[in-house]
Write an enzyme that holds these catalytic residues in place. Structure first.
Site, PDB file in Angstrom:
ATOM      1  N   VAL A 181      11.150  -7.207   9.519  1.00 33.14           N
ATOM      2  CA  VAL A 181      12.141  -6.310   9.475  1.00 33.14           C
ATOM      3  C   VAL A 181      11.611  -5.079  10.676  1.00 33.14           C
ATOM      4  O   VAL A 181      10.630  -4.719  10.796  1.00 33.14           O
ATOM      5  CB  VAL A 181      12.381  -5.665   8.248  1.00 33.14           C
ATOM      6  CG1 VAL A 181      13.620  -4.751   8.343  1.00 33.14           C
ATOM      7  CG2 VAL A 181      12.690  -6.728   7.181  1.00 33.14           C
ATOM      8  N   GLY A 232       4.864 -10.101   3.941  1.00 36.85           N
ATOM      9  CA  GLY A 232       5.416  -9.972   5.158  1.00 36.85           C
ATOM     10  C   GLY A 232       5.079 -10.597   6.427  1.00 36.85           C
ATOM     11  O   GLY A 232       3.766 -10.597   6.556  1.00 36.85           O
ATOM     12  N   SER A 268       4.131   1.093   7.682  1.00 39.19           N
ATOM     13  CA  SER A 268       3.978   2.374   7.247  1.00 39.19           C
ATOM     14  C   SER A 268       3.243   3.272   8.244  1.00 39.19           C
ATOM     15  O   SER A 268       3.309   4.528   8.449  1.00 39.19           O
ATOM     16  CB  SER A 268       3.351   2.305   5.916  1.00 39.19           C
ATOM     17  OG  SER A 268       3.793   1.421   5.011  1.00 39.19           O
ATOM     18  N   MET A 296       0.831  -1.122  -0.091  1.00 41.15           N
ATOM     19  CA  MET A 296       0.012  -0.185  -0.055  1.00 41.15           C
ATOM     20  C   MET A 296       0.969   1.241  -0.087  1.00 41.15           C
ATOM     21  O   MET A 296       0.666   2.201   0.413  1.00 41.15           O
ATOM     22  CB  MET A 296      -1.011  -0.121   1.291  1.00 41.15           C
ATOM     23  CG  MET A 296      -1.819  -1.360   1.153  1.00 41.15           C
ATOM     24  SD  MET A 296      -3.627  -0.743   1.874  1.00 41.15           S
ATOM     25  CE  MET A 296      -3.043  -0.634   3.614  1.00 41.15           C
ATOM     26  N   GLY A 297       2.164   1.093  -0.205  1.00 42.21           N
ATOM     27  CA  GLY A 297       3.106   2.384  -0.420  1.00 42.21           C
ATOM     28  C   GLY A 297       3.544   2.612   0.756  1.00 42.21           C
ATOM     29  O   GLY A 297       3.581   2.024   1.764  1.00 42.21           O
ATOM     30  N   GLN A 314      -2.824 -12.147   7.976  1.00 46.10           N
ATOM     31  CA  GLN A 314      -3.000 -11.687   6.477  1.00 46.10           C
ATOM     32  C   GLN A 314      -2.291 -13.166   5.786  1.00 46.10           C
ATOM     33  O   GLN A 314      -2.934 -13.370   4.603  1.00 46.10           O
ATOM     34  CB  GLN A 314      -2.247 -10.460   6.216  1.00 46.10           C
ATOM     35  CG  GLN A 314      -2.319 -10.065   4.702  1.00 46.10           C
ATOM     36  CD  GLN A 314      -2.140  -8.708   4.332  1.00 46.10           C
ATOM     37  OE1 GLN A 314      -2.854  -7.948   4.517  1.00 46.10           O
ATOM     38  NE2 GLN A 314      -0.807  -8.622   3.866  1.00 46.10           N
ATOM     39  N   HIS A 327       9.489  -3.232   3.144  1.00 37.82           N
ATOM     40  CA  HIS A 327       9.191  -3.504   1.645  1.00 37.82           C
ATOM     41  C   HIS A 327      10.434  -4.000   0.941  1.00 37.82           C
ATOM     42  O   HIS A 327      10.575  -4.867  -0.136  1.00 37.82           O
ATOM     43  CB  HIS A 327       8.569  -2.440   1.022  1.00 37.82           C
ATOM     44  CG  HIS A 327       7.380  -2.050   1.613  1.00 37.82           C
ATOM     45  ND1 HIS A 327       7.055  -0.992   2.431  1.00 37.82           N
ATOM     46  CD2 HIS A 327       6.028  -2.530   1.941  1.00 37.82           C
ATOM     47  CE1 HIS A 327       5.890  -0.682   3.180  1.00 37.82           C
ATOM     48  NE2 HIS A 327       5.180  -1.819   2.490  1.00 37.82           N
ATOM     49  N   MET A 379       8.817  -2.925  11.505  1.00 34.45           N
ATOM     50  CA  MET A 379       8.553  -1.825  10.260  1.00 34.45           C
ATOM     51  C   MET A 379       7.157  -1.634   9.978  1.00 34.45           C
ATOM     52  O   MET A 379       6.660  -2.684   9.692  1.00 34.45           O
ATOM     53  CB  MET A 379       9.477  -1.877   9.433  1.00 34.45           C
ATOM     54  CG  MET A 379      10.871  -1.411   9.749  1.00 34.45           C
ATOM     55  SD  MET A 379      12.079  -0.992   8.402  1.00 34.45           S
ATOM     56  CE  MET A 379      13.437  -0.906   9.191  1.00 34.45           C
ATOM     57  N   LEU A 381       6.851   3.127   1.137  1.00 33.77           N
ATOM     58  CA  LEU A 381       7.694   1.970   1.340  1.00 33.77           C
ATOM     59  C   LEU A 381       8.852   2.183   2.272  1.00 33.77           C
ATOM     60  O   LEU A 381       9.439   3.456   2.353  1.00 33.77           O
ATOM     61  CB  LEU A 381       8.386   1.811   0.031  1.00 33.77           C
ATOM     62  CG  LEU A 381       7.401   1.544  -1.195  1.00 33.77           C
ATOM     63  CD1 LEU A 381       7.983   1.191  -2.546  1.00 33.77           C
ATOM     64  CD2 LEU A 381       6.296   0.287  -0.668  1.00 33.77           C
TER      65      LEU A 381
HETATM   66  O1  PAF Z   1      -0.185  -5.900   3.544  1.00 34.02           O
HETATM   67  C1  PAF Z   1      -0.584  -4.831   2.945  1.00 34.02           C
HETATM   68  O2  PAF Z   1      -0.014  -3.758   2.546  1.00 34.02           O
HETATM   69  C2  PAF Z   1      -1.899  -4.952   2.006  1.00 34.02           C
HETATM   70  O3  PAF Z   1      -2.864  -5.569   3.044  1.00 34.02           O
HETATM   71  C3  PAF Z   1      -2.006  -5.700   0.689  1.00 34.02           C
HETATM   72  C4  PAF Z   1      -1.417  -7.192   0.787  1.00 34.02           C
HETATM   73  C5  PAF Z   1      -1.023  -5.009  -0.148  1.00 34.02           C
HETATM   74  C6  PAF Z   1      -3.261  -5.674   0.229  1.00 34.02           C
HETATM   75  O4  PAF Z   1      -3.849  -4.523   0.107  1.00 34.02           O
END
Ligand code: PAF
Length: 293
Positions: free
Chosen positions: A176, A147, A186, A30-31, A153, A37, A184, A33
């Site tokens: 990490v 991760g 976001s 989701m950016g 998830q 990431h 870490m 970074l």
């Molecule tokens: O872990 C994340 O950043 C989000 O849940 C993902 C896997 C990119 C889905 O939007």
């Protein structure tokens, strides 16, 4: 590195790579970074000819009142990070191109997603599985990297991959951490300096539980109370849950063993942070191959 915004263009590229015999690795993000990431990207780079990083703050995985609007975003910087790290394609779709106005299909996992974070975020995992299934169809990866901080998830995605027969290897990369042990994320950028200092208690609590387990304690209730006690020392931390579960099925355990996962979610101000530890195990279950569970 190419920046691709259109899902259909991304899919055409992917089908072209595949028909040319090239393998594709996807790093869904989701950016905003950070170094964690980059570790996913490095693993992806080792595993495939073409590395695609997706940056998409997926609205469907945020519930009402959650931090979709405040989620940190820095696309130009993300693009620079991906370029330097050797990504081939940065896929950056808009919500409008990902979801038709009248979209009505949802991919939902109905067991593993009902515990832990699923209790306080009831719509979250259906949003995640739906968007990840869409990314799998658009990017056509052979390998996808997630991760281990988001352990639930990862398990939900392994299950979806198995149950929907996606021919994709799911890799779960180790968490990490910052120097003080904070995982870490976001969302760490949303913490004020005092909140950031308190956040390191999460890892300390988990490590102190591991120390007890290393000394031979196997009773999950004793360990749970120990972690709660540690976290409760800080008035800044509002505990969502501390759960001790089987790392595969995510159900409470009666005795701690090699597959036990201790998972924690706390709120610090408006920011929700999660972390976990598998105190008696070195690797995430099924981390290096497509899950069979
Ligand atoms: O872990 C994340 O950043 C989000 O849940 C993902 C896997 C990119 C889905 O939007």
């Amino acid at each position: 590195m190419q920046i691709v915004e259109s899902p259909s263009e991304m899919q055409s590229y992917a089908l072209g790579f595949r028909s040319g015999g090239r393998s594709i690795a996807l790093v869904p993000t989701m950016g905003f970074l950070h170094a964690a990431h980059l570790s996913l990207l490095r693993l992806a780079r080792e595993r495939a000819d073409i590395v695609v990083v997706s940056v998409f703050v997926n609205p469907t995985q945020f519930g009402p009142g959650e931090d979709f609007d405040n989620y940190p975003r820095a696309f130009e910087r993300d693009a620079e990070v991906c370029r330097k790290a050797g990504a081939d394609i940065l896929f950056h779709p808009s919500a409008d191109t990902m979801y038709a106005n009248d979209h009505s299909v949802v991919v939902e996992e109905t067991s593993l997603s009902r515990t832990l974070c699923g209790l306080s975020r009831p719509e979250h995992f259906a949003g995640v599985t739906t968007v990840v299934a869409k990314l799998f169809n658009i990017v056509q990866p052979h390998v996808a990297v997630f991760g281990a901080k988001d352990a639930q998830q990862a398990r939900v995605i392994q299950r979806m991959t198995r149950d929907l027969n996606f021919p994709i290897e799911i890799i779960v990369a180790p968490t990490v951490r910052e120097e003080d042990g904070l995982a870490m994320s976001s969302r760490n950028a949303l913490l004020t300096p005092p909140q950031r200092a308190e956040a390191s208690r999460i890892r300390q609590a988990l490590l102190s539980a591991k120390a007890l387990i290393d000394q031979g304690e196997r009773d999950p209730e004793i360990i749970r109370r120990h972690v709660l006690g540690h976290l409760n020392e800080s008035p800044e931390l509002e505990i969502d849950y501390v759960d001790i579960v089987d790392g595969e099925r995510l159900r409470p355990v009666e005795r701690i063993d090699a597959l036990t996962l201790i998972a924690v979610a706390v709120r610090i101000g408006d920011t929700r942070l999660i972390d976990n530890i598998m105190p008696a195990c070195d690797a995430f279950p099924d981390s290096s191959r497509q899950s069979s569970t």
